[in-house]
Design an enzyme around this catalytic site. Sequence first.
Site, PDB file in Angstrom:
ATOM      1  CG  HIS A  43       3.794  -1.628  -4.929  1.00 35.10           C
ATOM      2  ND1 HIS A  43       2.622  -2.330  -4.746  1.00 35.10           N
ATOM      3  CD2 HIS A  43       4.620  -2.450  -5.635  1.00 35.10           C
ATOM      4  CE1 HIS A  43       2.729  -3.517  -5.337  1.00 35.10           C
ATOM      5  NE2 HIS A  43       3.927  -3.621  -5.875  1.00 35.10           N
ATOM      6  CB  CYS A  72      12.525  16.939  -8.959  1.00 33.55           C
ATOM      7  SG  CYS A  72      13.008  17.775 -10.486  1.00 33.55           S
ATOM      8  CG  ASN A 115      -1.841  -1.205   1.231  1.00 32.03           C
ATOM      9  OD1 ASN A 115      -2.042  -1.825   0.192  1.00 32.03           O
ATOM     10  ND2 ASN A 115      -2.384  -1.540   2.386  1.00 32.03           N
TER      11      ASN A 115
HETATM   12 ZN    ZN Z   1      14.391  19.461  -9.742  1.00 28.76          ZN
END
Ligand code: ZN
Length: 270
Positions: free
Chosen positions: A139, A147, A122
């Site tokens: 997961h 980013c 989960n």
């Molecule tokens: Zn960045």
Amino acid sequence: MLRRAGSSPAMPPGAHVGPKQESSYREAAGLIKGACRTTAFTGAGISVESGIPPFRGPDGLWSRYDPQVLDIGFFHSYPGRAWMAIREIFYSSFLAAKPNAAHYALAAMEAAGRLHGVITQNIDNLHYQAGSRMIWEFHGNSRTLICLGCSKAYPVAGVDLGELPPTCRLCGGILKPDFVFFGEPIPEPAGTKAFLAAQMSDVLLLIGTTGEVMPAAMIPQAAKERGACIIEINTQESQYTRQITDVFLKAKATVAMVRLLELLGIQLPV
Ligand SMILES: [Zn+2]
């Protein structure tokens, strides 16, 4: 190995454990008491009672959304469209969800020295919220955004999701939830550590997972091959029940875990 599969009727909500199942619960508690290492392996079924819908099944998320919104190739091509769905699915109901008695029971077992960790499929953070310490998130998780440009991690609470897709303050790159999309590998070291934890266990407490998602579905088998006893808590029989399960507790996660905790003599926090 003993088997207790599928012999008891389904319990209505709030029901107590019936006499037919009581011997299975006592057997399960005995296995845990006698084990050096017990590890839990959880799936969507443990969070359903917290109001988080599963992905699969008639009421599952994939009956309402196209799974491609979580395909990594689609995300790279159409991050704005993917994020519209992702925000609706994971950053509305998820944020409001609270742990239930089964999550708290696992945290209490760990605090009492009866559980050595939780391997979870989960991404809802509810084991953390309940107070579990040792958690392997197979997961990934939804708490953090990463980013794609410079790999900087952002706690989602500090990111404005009003404008999509969210971008990095440092490099302008697109932020992606730190959970596994279709087409992505299992994050490391969580993936390797999850298998190791399962293989080192004498008892694997399998809760709310039916064994449909690979490679996570191989974790119970890996434990079994190293000699672990498998205690399964599910509302219905799963792919595991007749294959590797030693004690099957057919019940909702909360009902089963509350009874197990009683038998283990562990107090459930109010
Ligand atoms: Zn960045």
